[in-house]
Each structure stands twice: as C-alpha cells, then as structure tokens.
Design an enzyme around this catalytic site. Structure first.
Site, PDB file in Angstrom:
ATOM      1  N   ARG A  36       0.886  -0.903   0.001  1.00  0.00           N
ATOM      2  CA  ARG A  36      -0.022  -0.664   0.076  1.00  0.00           C
ATOM      3  C   ARG A  36       0.968   1.230   0.445  1.00  0.00           C
ATOM      4  O   ARG A  36       0.470   2.286   0.109  1.00  0.00           O
ATOM      5  CB  ARG A  36      -1.145  -0.165   1.324  1.00  0.00           C
ATOM      6  CG  ARG A  36      -2.464  -1.023   1.056  1.00  0.00           C
ATOM      7  CD  ARG A  36      -3.518  -0.420   1.645  1.00  0.00           C
ATOM      8  NE  ARG A  36      -3.417  -1.951   2.013  1.00  0.00           N
ATOM      9  CZ  ARG A  36      -4.193  -2.491   3.501  1.00  0.00           C
ATOM     10  NH1 ARG A  36      -3.868  -1.913   4.146  1.00  0.00           N
ATOM     11  NH2 ARG A  36      -5.487  -3.421   3.778  1.00  0.00           N
TER      12      ARG A  36
ATOM     13  N   ASP B 143      -6.996  -2.650  -6.889  1.00  0.00           N
ATOM     14  CA  ASP B 143      -8.036  -3.318  -5.746  1.00  0.00           C
ATOM     15  C   ASP B 143      -8.206  -4.407  -6.641  1.00  0.00           C
ATOM     16  O   ASP B 143      -8.487  -4.802  -7.478  1.00  0.00           O
ATOM     17  CB  ASP B 143      -9.004  -2.412  -5.662  1.00  0.00           C
ATOM     18  CG  ASP B 143      -9.224  -3.007  -4.035  1.00  0.00           C
ATOM     19  OD1 ASP B 143      -9.487  -2.303  -2.733  1.00  0.00           O
ATOM     20  OD2 ASP B 143     -10.114  -3.889  -3.951  1.00  0.00           O
TER      21      ASP B 143
END
Length: 345
Positions: free
Chosen positions: A27, A77
């Site tokens: 991330r 995602d």
C-alpha cells in the site's frame, strides 16, 4: 541458466541474493501521502481512481519519487474482478467495500466472465503507463486477489473479522462454491496474464483471508484454487515470477509453497523469523515482515526490528517489506528513516 535482469526485486523473486535486499511497501501508494489524498479528492470515488489511468499512474509513481524503493505496484484493488464480472461493488467512506451478496445459483449465473478484460482495460493502460514512467532498473508489480479472498467479499458482502458468512456458504453449498471458484480462477488468470503482457515484471496474489481456516479448508479454499491459478498463468508464461501472500497461514505456508510453486511468499508480521528461516526461506524467496505499527511509532524500536529481519535473511533471497499494508497515520519521516536504514544511506 537464469541470468540477472538488472531489476533487483525481480531478480530476488527469481532467487538471487544481494547484500542489500530490494524493498517495497505494501500500500505504498496511499493515504499517508498528501499528494495521494489530493488526487483522490479529485475523483468521484475509489473505483473511479482505479479506472482513470492518468490518475492511477500518478499515484502509482508518487512513492517512488519520495523514497528509494525498488518497485512500483499498480494502483488498483482486488475487487476490480467482481466489479468486472458484473457484481455490484461500491466503496463507502468509513465502511470500505460493500458488494451485493451472492446467495443463489441465479446470482452466480449473472456473473459474466466474457467481458472481464474489456472492463479492466483502463487498469492495463495504467500498467503500460507506469512501465513507461519508471526507470529500467525498477520492477513493476501487478497483482490480483486470490480466489478465496475475493470470494469472501462476494459472498459476505463486505469484510468481517472472520469472514464467517463466506465460510458457511462454502461448507453448505459446495457445488455453487466450486462454480464461483472456477469463475474466479479463470478471470484472475486472464487478468494476471494481461498484466504481464502490458509490462508487469512480477505479480502478487493477495490471500488476505488465509487465516481462520482449518487445514482442510485451507487446502480446499486457498491452496487448490491458487494451484490452478498459477498453473493457468504458467501454461502461457512458464517462467512467470509470482509472489504469494497467504496472510495468517502460519505453519501451513511451507505446504502452500510446495503445492502452488510460487517463487516468493509474503510473511505477515506474526511470523517468527526463526521459523521462517528454517522452514520457509529454504524453499522460496521471502518477503516482509515489519509490523506496520512499528513504522507508525518509528524510532529505535523500528530500526532494531528492521535489523532483526535483515539479519534473519541476510544470506537468503529476501525482499524487505511490511507484514501488511502501510496505514494512513504513518509519518512520512518514519518511512524515509526506514528506507534509508535498510538501504544503508
């Protein structure tokens, strides 16, 4: 004979050892960066950002401008796959992803695998754009969610502490569950292959919900579908470099490596270094595994733990990373300190 490519992280995945390990941060393109929040505020929603190549390229590149990282990972995602299959997926502020639950055979029949790659064309454009925008020695990482992890959201409608709704569905409806996993294996394989074709060097399979499963369910829900996914990818790309990240799998990871034949495995921060060194790192490149909250706190404890991790794998193929994703409240100065420490600056 396998030769080095000059892309340090890619080479590490393929088994090469360096005195200073390659490094990236899960991330790494995210809410701890003010420049990310600025781009995010200019979009209609999270999926809009994922499907807008110009903006997705920008946020993918942002952490590489700040830090001496060895890889970019595509900003996207894991839930773009159910979205591409036609399931209703939305992201609510403060709640995360919310999906229209799959409950019946009719719901399953409404999933359409035929248009997945058309739907995900903007993500593939992002892959191409990032490859063109990073230095040649940087590795480009593509990814997908593992079939079981994606299924937990499709069946449960959202994340939960134990994904009980998905586990119950799989146990009570084995035939429907098998059909769903077939769809996800096929769609995910096509997606990973398309990312390789667009310029990805390595792909990571995120199995975020490998925990809370007994050994039989771990084999049936996690290992077997991942085996099929890897086989489908390698049927067309025999040397495809693949990282698996079965978070929370603990002592079942050695069996996961042996069965799936992934090149590298991500370790969550609960994995003891001594166990990983003895039972995992002899069989695959290891990636990880600093606790993200150590990065939030920073200082001596963070650097001391980083040194312990570095020492554990100093003579093995090792990618330095966190044991899970960086959290939004992480101070940028702590990230700089960690990267500089690992890199020896």
């Amino acid at each position: 004979m396998v030769e080095r490519t000059g892309r340090k992280l890619l080479d590490c995945v393929r088994g090469f050892v360096d005195d200073v390990p390659p490094m990236w941060i899960m991330r790494q393109a995210g809410r701890y960066l003010p420049e990310y929040k600025e781009v995010r505020a200019s979009t209609k929603g999270f999926l809009d950002l994922c499907y807008t190549p110009k903006k997705a390229i920008e946020v993918t590149l942002q952490p590489l401008r700040r830090f001496d990282l060895d890889a970019a990972i595509i900003f996207s995602d894991i839930l773009v796959i159910p979205d591409a299959l036609g399931q209703d997926v939305r992201f609510e502020a403060g709640e995360g992803p919310i999906l229209k639950e799959i409950e019946t055979a009719k719901d399953l029949a409404e999933l359409d695998i035929s248009k997945v790659l058309d739907h995900l064309a903007p993500v593939l454009e992002t892959v191409r754009g990032v490859r063109a925008g990073i230095d040649d020695d940087k590795t480009l990482i593509g990814f997908c969610g593992a079939p079981w992890t994606v299924a937990t959201y499709m069946l449960g409608g959202r994340g939960s502490p134990d994904q009980a709704k998905a586990r119950l569905f799989a146990l009570a409806n084995p035939e429907l569950f098998a059909q769903l996993m077939d769809i996800l294996v096929e769609a995910s394989a096509e997606y990973l292959l398309a990312q390789f074709d667009a310029g990805a060097d390595v792909v990571q399979i995120f199995e975020s919900w490998a925990l809370n499963l007994d050994e039989t369910n771990f084999k049936n829900f996690v290992v077997d579908p991942t085996v099929r996914l890897v086989q489908k990818v390698r049927k067309k790309r025999p040397d495809a470099p693949i990282i698996g990240f079965p978070r929370g799998a603990s002592t079942m990871i050695p069996g996961y490596i042996k069965s799936t034949n992934v090149n590298a495995v991500g370790l969550d921060y609960a994995m003891p270094l001594s166990y990983a060194r003895e039972h995992i790192s002899p069989f695959a490149t290891v990636q990880g595994n600093l606790d993200p909250l150590r990065l939030v706190s920073g200082g001596k404890q963070m650097l001391d733990r980083a040194d312990e991790i570095l020492a554990a794998f100093k003579d093995r193929p090792h990618i330095f990373n966190l044991g899970h994703g960086i959290v939004p409240q992480t101070p940028i100065a702590h990230v700089e300190a960690l990267v500089n420490h690992v890199k020896g600056h």
